[in-house]
Motif scaffolding. Structure first.
Motif, PDB file in Angstrom:
ATOM      1  N   ALA A  27       0.828  -1.205   0.000  1.00  0.00           N
ATOM      2  CA  ALA A  27       0.000   0.000   0.000  1.00  0.00           C
ATOM      3  C   ALA A  27       0.863   1.257   0.000  1.00  0.00           C
ATOM      4  O   ALA A  27       0.586   2.217  -0.741  1.00  0.00           O
ATOM      5  CB  ALA A  27      -0.937  -0.001   1.205  1.00  0.00           C
ATOM      6  N   ASP A  28       1.915   1.266   0.809  1.00  0.00           N
ATOM      7  CA  ASP A  28       2.793   2.429   0.858  1.00  0.00           C
ATOM      8  C   ASP A  28       3.486   2.646  -0.484  1.00  0.00           C
ATOM      9  O   ASP A  28       3.634   3.785  -0.944  1.00  0.00           O
ATOM     10  CB  ASP A  28       3.834   2.256   1.959  1.00  0.00           C
ATOM     11  N   ALA A  29       3.914   1.553  -1.111  1.00  0.00           N
ATOM     12  CA  ALA A  29       4.595   1.666  -2.402  1.00  0.00           C
ATOM     13  C   ALA A  29       3.644   2.170  -3.483  1.00  0.00           C
ATOM     14  O   ALA A  29       4.029   2.989  -4.333  1.00  0.00           O
ATOM     15  CB  ALA A  29       5.192   0.310  -2.795  1.00  0.00           C
ATOM     16  N   VAL A  30       2.410   1.691  -3.474  1.00  0.00           N
ATOM     17  CA  VAL A  30       1.416   2.173  -4.438  1.00  0.00           C
ATOM     18  C   VAL A  30       1.184   3.669  -4.250  1.00  0.00           C
ATOM     19  O   VAL A  30       1.098   4.428  -5.222  1.00  0.00           O
ATOM     20  CB  VAL A  30       0.093   1.388  -4.289  1.00  0.00           C
ATOM     21  N   GLY A  31       1.102   4.108  -3.010  1.00  0.00           N
ATOM     22  CA  GLY A  31       0.931   5.531  -2.740  1.00  0.00           C
ATOM     23  C   GLY A  31       2.060   6.359  -3.326  1.00  0.00           C
ATOM     24  O   GLY A  31       1.835   7.439  -3.888  1.00  0.00           O
ATOM     25  N   LYS A  32       3.280   5.866  -3.209  1.00  0.00           N
ATOM     26  CA  LYS A  32       4.421   6.596  -3.747  1.00  0.00           C
ATOM     27  C   LYS A  32       4.382   6.660  -5.270  1.00  0.00           C
ATOM     28  O   LYS A  32       4.685   7.696  -5.876  1.00  0.00           O
ATOM     29  CB  LYS A  32       5.724   5.957  -3.260  1.00  0.00           C
ATOM     30  N   VAL A  33       4.018   5.548  -5.919  1.00  0.00           N
ATOM     31  CA  VAL A  33       3.909   5.543  -7.380  1.00  0.00           C
ATOM     32  C   VAL A  33       2.875   6.566  -7.846  1.00  0.00           C
ATOM     33  O   VAL A  33       3.068   7.268  -8.846  1.00  0.00           O
ATOM     34  CB  VAL A  33       3.547   4.139  -7.903  1.00  0.00           C
ATOM     35  N   LEU A  34       1.780   6.665  -7.106  1.00  0.00           N
ATOM     36  CA  LEU A  34       0.695   7.568  -7.494  1.00  0.00           C
ATOM     37  C   LEU A  34       0.901   8.993  -6.979  1.00  0.00           C
ATOM     38  O   LEU A  34       0.123   9.896  -7.322  1.00  0.00           O
ATOM     39  CB  LEU A  34      -0.639   7.023  -6.990  1.00  0.00           C
ATOM     40  N   GLY A  35       1.909   9.194  -6.134  1.00  0.00           N
ATOM     41  CA  GLY A  35       2.177  10.532  -5.625  1.00  0.00           C
ATOM     42  C   GLY A  35       1.142  11.037  -4.633  1.00  0.00           C
ATOM     43  O   GLY A  35       0.895  12.245  -4.550  1.00  0.00           O
ATOM     44  N   VAL A  36       0.546  10.119  -3.859  1.00  0.00           N
ATOM     45  CA  VAL A  36      -0.462  10.506  -2.865  1.00  0.00           C
ATOM     46  C   VAL A  36      -0.085   9.933  -1.504  1.00  0.00           C
ATOM     47  O   VAL A  36       0.650   8.943  -1.403  1.00  0.00           O
ATOM     48  CB  VAL A  36      -1.870  10.012  -3.248  1.00  0.00           C
ATOM     49  N   ARG A  37      -0.584  10.556  -0.441  1.00  0.00           N
ATOM     50  CA  ARG A  37      -0.405  10.063   0.910  1.00  0.00           C
ATOM     51  C   ARG A  37      -1.430   8.967   1.192  1.00  0.00           C
ATOM     52  O   ARG A  37      -2.581   9.084   0.782  1.00  0.00           O
ATOM     53  CB  ARG A  37      -0.570  11.190   1.932  1.00  0.00           C
ATOM     54  N   ILE A  38      -0.996   7.940   1.875  1.00  0.00           N
ATOM     55  CA  ILE A  38      -1.910   6.887   2.328  1.00  0.00           C
ATOM     56  C   ILE A  38      -2.290   7.207   3.763  1.00  0.00           C
ATOM     57  O   ILE A  38      -1.447   7.164   4.667  1.00  0.00           O
ATOM     58  CB  ILE A  38      -1.262   5.496   2.245  1.00  0.00           C
ATOM     59  N   LYS A  39      -3.536   7.580   3.974  1.00  0.00           N
ATOM     60  CA  LYS A  39      -4.036   7.882   5.318  1.00  0.00           C
ATOM     61  C   LYS A  39      -4.668   6.601   5.858  1.00  0.00           C
ATOM     62  O   LYS A  39      -5.821   6.289   5.587  1.00  0.00           O
ATOM     63  CB  LYS A  39      -5.037   9.031   5.257  1.00  0.00           C
ATOM     64  N   ARG A  40      -3.866   5.883   6.633  1.00  0.00           N
ATOM     65  CA  ARG A  40      -4.249   4.533   7.060  1.00  0.00           C
ATOM     66  C   ARG A  40      -4.942   4.551   8.419  1.00  0.00           C
ATOM     67  O   ARG A  40      -4.481   5.194   9.352  1.00  0.00           O
ATOM     68  CB  ARG A  40      -3.009   3.647   7.108  1.00  0.00           C
ATOM     69  N   GLU A  41      -6.026   3.817   8.504  1.00  0.00           N
ATOM     70  CA  GLU A  41      -6.728   3.620   9.770  1.00  0.00           C
ATOM     71  C   GLU A  41      -6.947   2.137   9.984  1.00  0.00           C
ATOM     72  O   GLU A  41      -7.438   1.434   9.088  1.00  0.00           O
ATOM     73  CB  GLU A  41      -8.074   4.349   9.765  1.00  0.00           C
ATOM     74  N   VAL A  42      -6.574   1.630  11.141  1.00  0.00           N
ATOM     75  CA  VAL A  42      -6.770   0.219  11.448  1.00  0.00           C
ATOM     76  C   VAL A  42      -8.251  -0.050  11.708  1.00  0.00           C
ATOM     77  O   VAL A  42      -8.923   0.717  12.396  1.00  0.00           O
ATOM     78  CB  VAL A  42      -5.931  -0.191  12.674  1.00  0.00           C
ATOM     79  N   ALA A  43      -8.754  -1.127  11.132  1.00  0.00           N
ATOM     80  CA  ALA A  43     -10.164  -1.507  11.300  1.00  0.00           C
ATOM     81  C   ALA A  43     -10.259  -3.015  11.429  1.00  0.00           C
ATOM     82  O   ALA A  43      -9.377  -3.753  10.974  1.00  0.00           O
ATOM     83  CB  ALA A  43     -10.992  -1.022  10.113  1.00  0.00           C
TER      84      ALA A  43
END
Length: 315
Positions: free
Chosen positions: A104-120
């Motif tokens: 998920a973090d790597a995909v965010g970097k490729v797309l140039g967006v922040r991953i705002k992660r919340e545990v659920a």
């Protein structure tokens, strides 16, 4: 850049219990070693090598994002957290680590967006996607035809269903669920494993045998403790998770793979995000990050040839 903001104390407690269950008898033999020294006594070995920070933005993939997402510069992600190699907490009880986290973090970097992660909680993520609470979710979600009716997926690995038991179990390989008749089977609540067991409960009756007893656990740690203490006879869970767990716990044995499934990022049905995320995963394959993530977590056999959007269930 990514952010990790666990807000749910119950999922965190469950994940820490799961890690503690591995730590009870951790030996480290055969565990992934990239970036990890010898484990301290009583701790499970969790890789910490950074394989994501060097990932670069790909303008072509980023262009596929909806304009509104590009404008806000972030994606909200619900993360299911359980045991390695999928997702877990490091010993500090706050930092998340795992294959799902890295992808998920790597995909965010490729797309140039922040991953705002919340545990659920695992069982709450898919319904929350449908309501629009999150943009996407991770939780080692297997792609099934039933789930595809209401959820879209972008695949990134191939995992599936398998079994593990204690070393003293007479079971050696489960090729039919009829072999479980009369036994107590432990599995995760709200999973494809629970569904598979429920849908095939009739097999024992048809064979004139005592039915198997399914015990479901929201906490993975409790699941493994039930097996160690003899309150269950066999565990049905993810292939990668089982392999990792038995390497950390003497006295347990991985039995076999039962069924393979593609695993994907989960989205609300009809999401416009899928093409961009698929392009990002495929970009990670091209630049070598994909293989580095799998090597870090010891899951090389789970590699896929290319990322796809909601492919048919593997039969």
């Amino acid at each position: 850049m990514t952010t990790s903001t666990p807000r749910a104390t119950a999922p965190r407690a469950a994940a820490l219990l799961a890690t503690a269950a591995l730590a009870l008898t951790a030996c480290g033999s055969g565990a992934p070693s990239d970036g990890v020294g010898a484990p301290a006594a009583g701790t499970a070995r969790i890789p910490t090598t950074d394989v994501v920070s060097g990932v670069k933005k790909d303008p072509a993939a980023a262009k596929l994002l909806p304009a509104a997402v590009r404008a806000r510069g972030s994606l909200s992600l619900a993360a299911g957290v359980g045991t390695p190699p999928s997702a877990t907490y490091l010993p500090d009880g706050r930092t998340l680590a795992g294959q799902d986290i890295d992808f998920a973090d790597a995909v965010g970097k490729v797309l140039g967006v922040r991953i705002k992660r919340e545990v659920a909680g695992f069982e709450a993520i898919l319904p929350a996607l449908g309501s629009g609470k999150y943009d996407l979710g991770t939780g080692n979600f297997g792609v099934t035809d039933e789930r595809r009716k209401t959820i879209d997926f972008v695949t990134y690995v191939n995992d599936g269903q398998g079994f593990a038991a204690r070393e003293d179990s007479p079971l050696r390989k489960v090729t039919s669920l009829r072999q479980l008749c009369g036994l107590t089977v432990a599995t995760g609540a709200g999973t494809t494993f629970e569904t598979t067991l429920e849908e095939n409960a009739h097999l024992c009756e048809e064979a004139g045998k005592k039915p198997y007893d399914v015990k479901t656990y929201a906490e993975q740690g409790a699941l493994w403790i039930s097996l160690q203490q003899g309150r269950s006879d066999v565990v049905m869970s993810t292939i990668n998770g089982l392999r990792y767990a038995v390497r950390q716990q003497p006295g347990l044995r991985f039995l076999n793979e039962f069924k393979r499934l593609d695993v994907g990022f989960a989205f609300k049905k009809g999401t416009p995000l899928a093409p961009a995320v698929r392009a990002a995963v495929n970009r990670l394959k091209q630049d070598g990050t994909y293989d580095r993530i799998l090597k870090k977590w010891g899951t090389g056999p789970s590699a896929i040839a290319t990322s796809r959007i909601s492919p048919p269930e593997i039969k």
